[in-house]
Design a protein around this motif. Structure first.
Motif, short mmCIF file in Angstrom:
data_model
loop_
_atom_site.label_atom_id
_atom_site.label_comp_id
_atom_site.label_asym_id
_atom_site.label_seq_id
_atom_site.Cartn_x
_atom_site.Cartn_y
_atom_site.Cartn_z
N SER A 38 9.73 50.09 -41.09
CA SER A 38 10.79 51.07 -41.35
C SER A 38 10.16 52.39 -41.73
O SER A 38 9.12 52.44 -42.38
CB SER A 38 11.71 50.58 -42.47
OG SER A 38 12.64 51.58 -42.82
N ASP A 40 11.56 54.38 -43.74
CA ASP A 40 11.95 54.60 -45.12
C ASP A 40 11.12 53.68 -46.02
O ASP A 40 11.24 52.46 -45.97
CB ASP A 40 13.45 54.29 -45.31
CG ASP A 40 13.97 54.69 -46.68
OD1 ASP A 40 13.14 54.87 -47.61
OD2 ASP A 40 15.20 54.80 -46.84
N SER A 89 22.71 43.30 -37.83
CA SER A 89 21.93 44.21 -38.66
C SER A 89 20.68 43.47 -39.11
O SER A 89 20.59 42.24 -38.98
CB SER A 89 22.74 44.63 -39.90
OG SER A 89 22.77 43.58 -40.85
N TYR A 92 18.84 43.09 -45.27
CA TYR A 92 18.41 44.00 -46.33
C TYR A 92 18.06 43.13 -47.53
O TYR A 92 18.95 42.61 -48.21
CB TYR A 92 19.53 44.99 -46.68
CG TYR A 92 19.97 45.85 -45.51
CD1 TYR A 92 19.36 47.07 -45.26
CD2 TYR A 92 21.00 45.44 -44.67
CE1 TYR A 92 19.77 47.88 -44.20
CE2 TYR A 92 21.41 46.23 -43.60
CZ TYR A 92 20.80 47.45 -43.38
OH TYR A 92 21.21 48.23 -42.32
N ARG A 98 16.58 51.29 -51.56
CA ARG A 98 17.20 52.53 -51.09
C ARG A 98 18.31 53.01 -52.02
O ARG A 98 18.64 54.19 -52.05
CB ARG A 98 17.72 52.36 -49.67
CG ARG A 98 16.62 52.15 -48.61
CD ARG A 98 17.18 51.72 -47.27
NE ARG A 98 18.03 50.57 -47.43
CZ ARG A 98 19.30 50.52 -47.05
NH1 ARG A 98 19.87 51.56 -46.46
NH2 ARG A 98 20.01 49.43 -47.25
N ASN A 132 24.64 51.57 -47.86
CA ASN A 132 24.82 51.66 -46.41
C ASN A 132 26.11 52.40 -46.05
O ASN A 132 26.15 53.15 -45.06
CB ASN A 132 24.84 50.26 -45.80
CG ASN A 132 23.47 49.59 -45.83
OD1 ASN A 132 22.44 50.27 -45.94
ND2 ASN A 132 23.44 48.28 -45.72
N ILE A 135 25.60 56.20 -46.44
CA ILE A 135 24.72 56.83 -45.44
C ILE A 135 25.12 56.43 -44.01
O ILE A 135 24.37 56.62 -43.07
CB ILE A 135 23.24 56.47 -45.69
CG1 ILE A 135 23.01 54.96 -45.58
CG2 ILE A 135 22.79 56.99 -47.05
CD1 ILE A 135 21.53 54.56 -45.74
N ASN A 136 26.32 55.84 -43.88
CA ASN A 136 26.89 55.47 -42.57
C ASN A 136 25.98 54.53 -41.78
O ASN A 136 25.75 54.72 -40.59
CB ASN A 136 27.18 56.73 -41.75
CG ASN A 136 28.21 57.62 -42.40
OD1 ASN A 136 29.24 57.14 -42.87
ND2 ASN A 136 27.93 58.92 -42.46
N GLU A 137 25.49 53.51 -42.45
CA GLU A 137 24.60 52.55 -41.79
C GLU A 137 25.25 51.19 -41.60
O GLU A 137 24.60 50.24 -41.21
CB GLU A 137 23.30 52.41 -42.60
CG GLU A 137 22.13 51.93 -41.76
CD GLU A 137 20.78 52.07 -42.45
OE1 GLU A 137 20.18 51.05 -42.78
OE2 GLU A 137 20.34 53.22 -42.64
N PRO A 139 27.22 48.74 -39.39
CA PRO A 139 27.53 48.68 -37.95
C PRO A 139 29.03 48.72 -37.67
O PRO A 139 29.82 48.10 -38.40
CB PRO A 139 26.92 47.34 -37.51
CG PRO A 139 25.89 47.01 -38.56
CD PRO A 139 26.41 47.59 -39.83
#
Length: 461
Positions: A38, A40, A89, A92, A98, A132, A135-137, A139
């Motif tokens: 990643s 990040d 996805s 995580y 994050r 998520n 930050i619009n992550e 799905p």
């Protein structure tokens, strides 16, 4: 009678076939569970499809017909799935940080605390989803979110689980372990942007469904229990006398777990439900064995630069142990190493340190011993918070590759805790616990029989 335990760890995925009559581990297989790359540095991701592939491959190696099974492993983390129940996805994991990153002047962790009054550590599933969302992550095709243990169990029995054992669901965060329910204010904020399916609470030892495929020789229509978190599974599989023992596990992270019927838990620790029998009071460090590995990598880099060639990890580990055995204990004690290399649950930004360096004590052996002592000290510090709750403890059951392979850890445990320390000479106590939990769920044995079997296997007094 044989029962199967599946352990989806952060580092490895393993399966273990346990003979319920003798306590013998008949078969055990393992595969690495790799981290996804990643951009990040705060992200820690794994691939659920690869994990499922690993589980199925390991199951195909099992030759012994099994009559029950359960999944255990890493908790806190989440993944998203579509209407077909397939992951869309990455996973995580619990190491994902994050939520501590600042977004528009405020981290998701601080934002959730400001709005709800609840502080949740980075890596906890609900906070990860909240991050998520911000930050619009998430799905677009996602209909629900769940943990990797629930996901894999569902894939094996052919249905998406709508419930989770309290040992798992409590570790997504914002869960009342006494009332066995989620904090609705937190759920409302976390899912404010979008509603998703989220598991309810299963009963202790509840059956989730049957595995209906041929795997190995004769493994078909095997009842699976709802999966259980690795902490509870490890305690169930390694501690035969919960009232007078505590479990210390040292792997990638470290944990001290104490059983009690008391619901009064120190603020520095977590209260986790334990199969309706009481609660585990759990103190967790985030780096433990990983800290020792970081020191190994540092020493290895110096070794290789001086030698001009590569050196095997095992040679470096041997060098570290030998250097610690040769040191002056008075000198070693003067060098204090704080091993919070990855922060703590409550202070994710705190880091490790080496203190009290003098002209004479900055030596390899002192640094190695100081690191081991620092790892154990972080766990021992929880006993001060436990106070009288720790008084009944007469012995420590120590588990994990670090204590099994490196006597420096067991020596440090006995020195700092001042209690008899029994090393559980078992590669995967969580998998063994899962096998026993599966057997109780399938009504092959009861809890008392399981504890008697643990006493026989581990050799606790």
């Amino acid at each position: 009678m044989v029962s199967l335990g599946i352990d989806i760890g952060t580092t490895n995925v393993s399966v273990t076939a346990l003979d319920l009559d003798t306590g013998e581990i008949l078969e055990s297989y393992s595969r690495p569970n790799k981290r996804l790359a990643s951009d990040d540095e705060y992200a820690y991701l794994q691939d659920p499809h690869v994990i499922e592939e690993s589980v199925r491959l390991l199951l195909s190696k099992i030759k012994t017909p099994c009559r029950s099974a359960a999944v255990t492993g890493q908790v806190h983390g989440i993944l998203y799935y579509d209407s077909n129940g397939s992951a869309i996805s990455p996973l995580y994991t619990w190491l994902d940080r994050r939520a501590a990153e600042v977004i528009d002047g405020e981290s998701p962790q601080d934002r959730l605390k400001r709005i709800t009054g609840t502080t949740m550590p980075p890596g906890y599933g609900l906070l990860t989803h909240y991050t998520n969302s911000l930050i619009n992550e998430v799905p677009n095709e996602a209909v629900g979110m769940t943990g990797i243990l629930e996901y894999i169990t569902g894939r094996l029995i052919g249905k998406t689980l709508d419930k989770a054992d309290s040992s798992c669901i409590s570790l997504f965060g914002a869960y009342d372990s006494v009332g066995l329910q989620n904090d609705q204010k937190v759920l409302q904020e976390v899912f404010s942007k979008r509603s998703l399916k989220f598991p309810g609470t299963a009963e202790p030892f509840e059956k989730a469904g049957d595995f209906a495929e041929h795997i190995g020789e004769g493994l078909r229509q095997v009842p699976f229990a709802y999966p259980v978190g690795d902490n509870q599974a490890g305690f169930f599989g390694l501690v035969s006398k919960p009232e007078t023992s505590c479990l210390i596990s040292i792997g990638t992270s470290g944990q001290i777990s104490l059983f009690s019927p008391s619901t009064e838990c120190p603020v520095s620790m977590e209260l986790r439900p334990f199969f309706g029998q009481g609660y585990l009071h759990v103190g967790a460090s985030l780096s433990a064995g990983k800290s020792y590995e970081v020191l190994k990598d540092f020493i290895k880099s110096i070794y290789e630069q001086a030698a001009g060639s590569e050196v095997a990890d095992e040679k470096v580990f041997d060098l570290m142990k030998d250097s610690a055995h040769e040191l002056d204990l008075k000198e070693a004690a003067s060098l204090k190493v704080t091993t919070k290399f990855n922060g703590t649950r409550r202070e994710p930004d705190v880091r490790g340190a080496i203190e009290n360096i003098s002209f004479n004590n900055l030596k390899l052996g002192n640094l190695v011993q100081g690191t081991v002592d620092g790892i154990i000290r972080e766990l021992h510090d929880y006993t001060y918070d436990l106070g009288s709750l720790f008084s009944p403890v007469q012995q420590i059951i120590a588990a994990g590759s670090s204590v099994r392979k490196n006597e420096l850890f067991s020596e440090a445990l006995e020195k700092q805790f001042g209690l008899q320390t029994i090393i559980a000479d078992i590669d995967d106590g969580a998998a063994m616990g899962a096998a026993l939990i599966g057997a109780v769920s399938a009504e092959l044995i009861d809890v008392e029989t399981a504890q008697s079997l643990v006493e026989k296997i581990v050799g606790t007094a």
